[in-house]
Design an enzyme around this catalytic site. Structure first.
Site, PDB file in Angstrom:
ATOM      1  NE  ARG A   1       0.223 -17.858  32.882  1.00 14.34           N
ATOM      2  CZ  ARG A   1      -1.057 -18.145  33.083  1.00 14.34           C
ATOM      3  NH1 ARG A   1      -1.964 -17.172  33.028  1.00 14.34           N
ATOM      4  NH2 ARG A   1      -1.427 -19.369  33.334  1.00 14.34           N
TER       5      ARG A   1
ATOM      6  CG  ASN B   1       3.918 -13.980  27.329  1.00 13.66           C
ATOM      7  OD1 ASN B   1       4.054 -15.209  27.322  1.00 13.66           O
ATOM      8  ND2 ASN B   1       2.781 -13.388  27.654  1.00 13.66           N
TER       9      ASN B   1
ATOM     10  CB  ILE C   1       0.558  -5.629  22.057  1.00 15.45           C
ATOM     11  CG1 ILE C   1      -0.639  -5.790  21.082  1.00 15.45           C
ATOM     12  CG2 ILE C   1       1.486  -4.520  21.597  1.00 15.45           C
ATOM     13  CD1 ILE C   1      -1.578  -4.592  21.039  1.00 15.45           C
TER      14      ILE C   1
ATOM     15  CG  LEU D   1      -0.629 -15.124  23.449  1.00 14.93           C
ATOM     16  CD1 LEU D   1      -0.312 -15.097  24.944  1.00 14.93           C
ATOM     17  CD2 LEU D   1       0.417 -15.929  22.694  1.00 14.93           C
TER      18      LEU D   1
ATOM     19  CE  LYS E   1      -4.996  -9.058  30.637  1.00 13.31           C
ATOM     20  NZ  LYS E   1      -6.296  -9.677  30.801  1.00 13.31           N
ATOM     21  CB  SER E   2       0.490 -12.064  31.171  1.00 14.94           C
ATOM     22  OG  SER E   2       0.366 -12.814  32.369  1.00 14.94           O
TER      23      SER E   2
ATOM     24  CE1 TYR F   1      -8.934  -1.697  24.963  1.00 17.60           C
ATOM     25  CE2 TYR F   1      -6.599  -1.574  25.465  1.00 17.60           C
ATOM     26  CZ  TYR F   1      -7.608  -1.922  24.597  1.00 17.60           C
ATOM     27  OH  TYR F   1      -7.305  -2.501  23.398  1.00 17.60           O
TER      28      TYR F   1
HETATM   29  P1  NAD Z   1      -3.867 -12.136  24.363  1.00 22.33           P
HETATM   30  O1  NAD Z   1      -4.006 -12.921  23.103  1.00 22.33           O
HETATM   31  O2  NAD Z   1      -2.642 -11.330  24.595  1.00 22.33           O
HETATM   32  O3  NAD Z   1      -4.099 -13.159  25.544  1.00 22.33           O
HETATM   33  C1  NAD Z   1      -3.983 -12.756  26.892  1.00 22.33           C
HETATM   34  C2  NAD Z   1      -4.383 -13.919  27.796  1.00 22.33           C
HETATM   35  O4  NAD Z   1      -3.618 -15.078  27.467  1.00 22.33           O
HETATM   36  C3  NAD Z   1      -4.050 -13.601  29.246  1.00 22.33           C
HETATM   37  O5  NAD Z   1      -5.118 -12.926  29.868  1.00 22.33           O
HETATM   38  C4  NAD Z   1      -3.825 -14.989  29.814  1.00 22.33           C
HETATM   39  O6  NAD Z   1      -5.052 -15.587  30.135  1.00 22.33           O
HETATM   40  C5  NAD Z   1      -3.209 -15.716  28.645  1.00 22.33           C
HETATM   41  N1  NAD Z   1      -1.719 -15.719  28.665  1.00 22.33           N
HETATM   42  C6  NAD Z   1      -0.871 -14.721  28.307  1.00 22.33           C
HETATM   43  N2  NAD Z   1       0.409 -15.127  28.400  1.00 22.33           N
HETATM   44  C7  NAD Z   1       0.356 -16.405  28.829  1.00 22.33           C
HETATM   45  C8  NAD Z   1       1.363 -17.365  29.123  1.00 22.33           C
HETATM   46  N3  NAD Z   1       2.654 -17.092  28.959  1.00 22.33           N
HETATM   47  N4  NAD Z   1       0.958 -18.588  29.554  1.00 22.33           N
HETATM   48  C9  NAD Z   1      -0.349 -18.898  29.708  1.00 22.33           C
HETATM   49  N5  NAD Z   1      -1.334 -18.025  29.435  1.00 22.33           N
HETATM   50  C10 NAD Z   1      -0.994 -16.796  29.009  1.00 22.33           C
HETATM   51  O7  NAD Z   1      -5.204 -11.252  24.484  1.00 22.33           O
HETATM   52  P2  NAD Z   1      -5.629  -9.726  24.563  1.00 22.33           P
HETATM   53  O8  NAD Z   1      -5.374  -9.133  25.879  1.00 22.33           O
HETATM   54  O9  NAD Z   1      -7.031  -9.691  24.024  1.00 22.33           O
HETATM   55  O10 NAD Z   1      -4.727  -8.989  23.464  1.00 22.33           O
HETATM   56  C11 NAD Z   1      -3.505  -8.368  23.774  1.00 22.33           C
HETATM   57  C12 NAD Z   1      -3.615  -6.863  23.670  1.00 22.33           C
HETATM   58  O11 NAD Z   1      -4.093  -6.477  22.386  1.00 22.33           O
HETATM   59  C13 NAD Z   1      -4.663  -6.238  24.608  1.00 22.33           C
HETATM   60  O12 NAD Z   1      -4.251  -6.245  25.955  1.00 22.33           O
HETATM   61  C14 NAD Z   1      -4.842  -4.893  23.983  1.00 22.33           C
HETATM   62  O13 NAD Z   1      -3.765  -4.030  24.322  1.00 22.33           O
HETATM   63  C15 NAD Z   1      -4.814  -5.252  22.507  1.00 22.33           C
HETATM   64  N6  NAD Z   1      -6.182  -5.416  21.950  1.00 22.33           N
HETATM   65  C16 NAD Z   1      -6.611  -4.506  21.040  1.00 22.33           C
HETATM   66  C17 NAD Z   1      -7.876  -4.611  20.500  1.00 22.33           C
HETATM   67  C18 NAD Z   1      -8.313  -3.601  19.476  1.00 22.33           C
HETATM   68  O14 NAD Z   1      -9.504  -3.569  19.145  1.00 22.33           O
HETATM   69  N7  NAD Z   1      -7.424  -2.796  18.957  1.00 22.33           N
HETATM   70  C19 NAD Z   1      -8.732  -5.649  20.879  1.00 22.33           C
HETATM   71  C20 NAD Z   1      -8.274  -6.573  21.810  1.00 22.33           C
HETATM   72  C21 NAD Z   1      -6.994  -6.460  22.320  1.00 22.33           C
END
Ligand code: NAD
Length: 277
Positions: free
Chosen positions: A236, A240, A228, A190, A230-231, A50
């Protein structure tokens, strides 16, 4: 608001709800992680891939929280599989994070084409024995990868961090984890925001005065997953976290089960090499 701790198979605990920083721009990471710590997160999930580990480290320093008050996960970059390569990559991550020890180190992807994750796992065991890492785990491992690990090592991963959300529920892998003492940790919980317009989640939320994001995070917690989301927006981030004053009924959980599509949104671990640039 207390975030529950979940016990891992090596007796360490992990805050069940953490904060992910995938796709958080490096130049904004310190500010965003500082916000997350301020609203109450105590578990940050980053990765060498990242390119924002240094921002995570700076935010932890700026927070003045004790090292034992923040749980930090990072992940081995995909170009660093191999024994010595992994030891070197770990030092680079620790330099970036500027921490004395790491809570959890994960092999980010199994990379079956390279077929070298067993060597990396040996290095993980070395680092753990030396006290540099508390817990070791994997990410995106399939059942066959976990079986290969089990056949070649006595160290069971504490978690397998995998894509998991209401549209892709990973029941087979989760059952394997459960049977072998591995915690399921949900990434893209999400579905990167795609689940948030789902009418069923909107409707369930309306019963509790909760948003679809809160219902989805609650669903993960009720399943026992580590989660975990992310926002980049502070309101938000708080939203969450505000999921500890309700639980879903068995009927609601059964109705969410029917949202399964069998389709992943992210990369397929059977193919993903993850060598960016
Ligand atoms: P996520 O499913 O957490 O979605 C994040 C997105 O959802 C935000 O960017 C925003 O657009 C929206 N969101 C979040 N909270 C919201 C709310 N309360 N209301 C409206 N919209 C909202 O997606 P992510 O970031 O892909 O996954 C979370 C974490 O998982 C990553 O940040 C990372 O740390 C991890 N991850 C790991 C891998 C891996 O290969 N191990 C791959 C992807 C992600």
């Amino acid at each position: 608001m207390e975030i529950p701790l979940t016990i891992l198979n090596d007796s360490y605990t992990i805050p069940q709800l953490g904060f992910g920083v995938y796709q958080v721009p490096p130049e904004q990471t310190q500010r965003i992680v500082e916000d997350a710590l301020e609203v109450g997160y105590r578990h940050i999930d980053t990765a060498a891939g990242y390119r924002n580990e240094d921002g995570v480290g700076r935010a932890i320093k700026a927070s003045h929280l004790g090292r034992d008050q923040v749980y930090v996960t990072t992940k081995l970059y995909n170009d660093s599989h191999g024994y010595q390569e992994t030891l070197d990559a770990f030092e680079r991550s620790m330099d970036q994070l500027d921490l004395e020890f790491l809570d959890l180190y994960l092999i980010h992807w199994p990379r079956p084409i390279a077929d070298r994750f067993l060597e990396s796992w040996q290095a993980f065991e070395t680092l753990r024995s030396a006290g540099r890492i508390h817990s070791i785990g994997v990410s995106n491992f399939r059942v066959k990868d976990l079986e290969k690990l089990a056949a070649n090592s006595t160290a069971t991963p504490v978690v397998n961090q995998i894509e998991l959300h209401p549209y892709f529920q990973q029941n087979e892998l989760s059952e394997y984890h459960h049977a072998h003492g591995i915690r399921t940790e949900a990434w893209s919980p999400l579905d990167q925001g795609r689940v948030l317009n789902e009418p069923l989640l909107v409707e369930i939320g309306s019963r509790y005065g909760k948003t679809p994001a809160q219902v989805t995070i609650r669903w993960h917690l009720d399943k026992g997953n580590v989660v975990i989301p992310k926002s980049e927006h502070k309101h938000r981030m708080s939203e969450n976290l505000n999921v500890f004053d309700f639980t879903l009924t068995a009927e609601e959980i059964a109705s969410i089960k029917k949202l399964e599509t069998g389709q992943r949104s992210g990369f397929d671990p059977s193919e993903f090499e993850g060598l960016w640039d």
